[in-house]
Design an enzyme around this catalytic site. Structure first.
Site, PDB file in Angstrom:
ATOM      1  N   THR A 177       0.982  -1.219  -0.041  1.00  0.00           N
ATOM      2  CA  THR A 177      -0.154  -0.074   0.285  1.00  0.00           C
ATOM      3  C   THR A 177       0.665   1.431  -0.269  1.00  0.00           C
ATOM      4  OG1 THR A 177      -1.793  -1.017   1.250  1.00  0.00           O
ATOM      5  CG2 THR A 177      -1.695   1.784   1.361  1.00  0.00           C
ATOM      6  N   GLY A 178       0.313   2.123  -0.250  1.00  0.00           N
ATOM      7  CA  GLY A 178       1.236   3.484  -0.425  1.00  0.00           C
ATOM      8  C   GLY A 178       1.443   4.279  -2.435  1.00  0.00           C
ATOM      9  N   SER A 179       2.186   5.400  -2.029  1.00  0.00           N
ATOM     10  CA  SER A 179       2.562   5.892  -3.740  1.00  0.00           C
ATOM     11  C   SER A 179       3.413   5.273  -4.327  1.00  0.00           C
ATOM     12  CB  SER A 179       2.758   7.347  -4.268  1.00  0.00           C
ATOM     13  OG  SER A 179       4.010   7.765  -2.534  1.00  0.00           O
ATOM     14  N   GLY A 221       6.223  -1.248  -0.060  1.00  0.00           N
ATOM     15  CA  GLY A 221       7.198   0.645   0.304  1.00  0.00           C
ATOM     16  C   GLY A 221       7.218   0.809   1.909  1.00  0.00           C
ATOM     17  N   ALA A 222       8.035   1.687   2.113  1.00  0.00           N
ATOM     18  CA  ALA A 222       8.177   1.923   3.458  1.00  0.00           C
ATOM     19  C   ALA A 222       8.561   3.594   3.840  1.00  0.00           C
ATOM     20  CB  ALA A 222       9.587   0.946   4.093  1.00  0.00           C
ATOM     21  N   GLY A 256       2.289   4.586   7.208  1.00  0.00           N
ATOM     22  CA  GLY A 256       1.995   6.327   7.336  1.00  0.00           C
ATOM     23  C   GLY A 256       1.060   6.521   6.224  1.00  0.00           C
ATOM     24  N   GLY A 257       0.561   4.852   5.491  1.00  0.00           N
ATOM     25  CA  GLY A 257      -0.989   5.305   5.251  1.00  0.00           C
ATOM     26  C   GLY A 257      -1.633   4.708   5.383  1.00  0.00           C
ATOM     27  N   GLU A 272      -0.357  -4.809   5.906  1.00  0.00           N
ATOM     28  CA  GLU A 272       0.945  -5.612   5.512  1.00  0.00           C
ATOM     29  C   GLU A 272       1.235  -6.250   6.399  1.00  0.00           C
ATOM     30  OE1 GLU A 272       1.392  -0.938   3.710  1.00  0.00           O
ATOM     31  OE2 GLU A 272       2.201  -1.386   5.070  1.00  0.00           O
ATOM     32  N   LYS A 330      14.150   7.759   2.074  1.00  0.00           N
ATOM     33  CA  LYS A 330      14.298   7.413   3.060  1.00  0.00           C
ATOM     34  C   LYS A 330      14.799   6.206   3.950  1.00  0.00           C
ATOM     35  CE  LYS A 330       9.322   6.829   1.479  1.00  0.00           C
ATOM     36  NZ  LYS A 330       8.667   5.886   0.844  1.00  0.00           N
TER      37      LYS A 330
HETATM   38  O1  LIG Z   1       0.289   2.574   5.521  1.00  0.00           O
HETATM   39  C1  LIG Z   1       1.710   2.082   4.335  1.00  0.00           C
HETATM   40  C2  LIG Z   1       2.684   2.031   4.476  1.00  0.00           C
HETATM   41  O2  LIG Z   1       3.025   1.212   5.327  1.00  0.00           O
HETATM   42  C3  LIG Z   1       3.222   2.710   2.813  1.00  0.00           C
HETATM   43  O3  LIG Z   1       3.640   0.915   2.638  1.00  0.00           O
HETATM   44  C4  LIG Z   1       3.873   3.604   3.389  1.00  0.00           C
HETATM   45  O4  LIG Z   1       3.684   3.982   4.209  1.00  0.00           O
HETATM   46  C5  LIG Z   1       5.313   4.329   2.713  1.00  0.00           C
HETATM   47  O5  LIG Z   1       4.132   4.946   1.158  1.00  0.00           O
HETATM   48  P1  LIG Z   1       4.288   5.817   0.500  1.00  0.00           P
HETATM   49  O6  LIG Z   1       5.197   4.826  -0.848  1.00  0.00           O
HETATM   50  O7  LIG Z   1       3.372   6.461   0.067  1.00  0.00           O
HETATM   51  O8  LIG Z   1       5.944   6.517   0.832  1.00  0.00           O
END
Ligand SMILES: O=C[C@H](O)[C@H](O)[C@H](O)COP(=O)(O)O
Length: 235
Positions: free
Chosen positions: A33-35, A91-92, A105-106, A112, A130
């Site tokens: 999940t996430g961008s 992602g992280a 963060g999401g 997850e 990151k």
């Molecule tokens: O809950 C969300 C996840 O752990 C995401 O993988 C993490 O917040 C990274 O998100 P993004 O790729 O949007 O930076």
């Protein structure tokens, strides 16, 4: 989008697309999940619809990812049908040198982590900013708690040294996870003993999960100005 966001998006996409190269026909794939993970889902969808890749099924880690994958025609399954996942791409928010992570963060940390623990291989994809010398230096630890008694959990987390912020939704009301729980973003500063902290959180009734992902990453793909670096845990 600012030019910094554009650069970040380019790196996230590059890492995500490289990760999709590890998917083989017939695999059960965890969809993060996430961008950043969204770029991987989009790439997977494109390969499947072009027929370049066949017989892959995905297990989404959130309702948002489920909706995205469905819109792209990625066939989905569940952990009930496939309790072992071949490969997960996620992602992280922050990555330490030992490949431990802060995630959530999401808001999708619980599903997850369930999917990560069921996965033979957990590929984490990030852009270079990151990377962190120590977890907690850049990002708070999201802690998912039951709505019942959540203020008591906030006090408990403060007693562990955190500055606690209740995550809010866009309308200003407390954010609720896919499980209907509350998220408390806990700024501990740089964390000297992530395992010790994780053990305290794991032992607390009402704490459903937390964003410390320790010993789960098998592979890390980092995209930055010098290209993509692939690190394997323990190598
Ligand atoms: O809950 C969300 C996840 O752990 C995401 O993988 C993490 O917040 C990274 O998100 P993004 O790729 O949007 O930076």
């Amino acid at each position: 989008m600012t030019s910094d966001e554009n650069v970040s998006a380019t790196f996230k996409r590059a890492a995500a697309e490289r990760a999709v190269d590890f998917i083989q026909p017939g695999m059960v794939v965890g969809l993060g999940t996430g961008s950043t993970a969204a770029y991987a889902v989009k790439r997977l969808g494109a390969l499947l619809s072009a027929g370049t890749l066949k017989d892959v099924v995905g297990i989404p880690t959130s309702r948002a990812t489920e909706a995205l994958a469905t819109s792209l025609g990625v066939p989905l399954t569940t952990l009930d049908v496939h309790p072992v996942v071949d490969l997960t791409i996620d992602g992280a928010d922050e990555v330490a040198p030992d490949l431990s992570l802060i995630k959530g963060g999401g808001g999708a940390l619980l599903r997850e982590k369930v999917v990560a623990q069921a996965s033979r291989r957990e590929i984490i994809i990030v852009d270079a900013p990151k990377l962190s010398p120590r977890l907690g230096s850049k990002w708070p630890v999201p802690v998912e708690v039951l709505p019942f008694g959540w203020r008591s959990q906030a006090l408990f987390l403060e007693s562990l040294g955190a500055r606690v912020v209740v995550r809010l939704a866009l309308d200003g009301a407390p954010y609720h996870t896919d499980q209907g729980n509350v998220l408390l973003d806990c700024d501990f500063g740089p964390i000297s003993d992530p395992s010790g902290l994780a053990a305290k959180l794991d032992a607390r009734a009402g704490v459903m999960e937390h964003g410390l992902f320790l010993n789960l990453t098998t592979d890390l793909l980092v995209a930055g100005p010098e290209g993509i670096t692939h690190r394997v845990r323990g190598a």
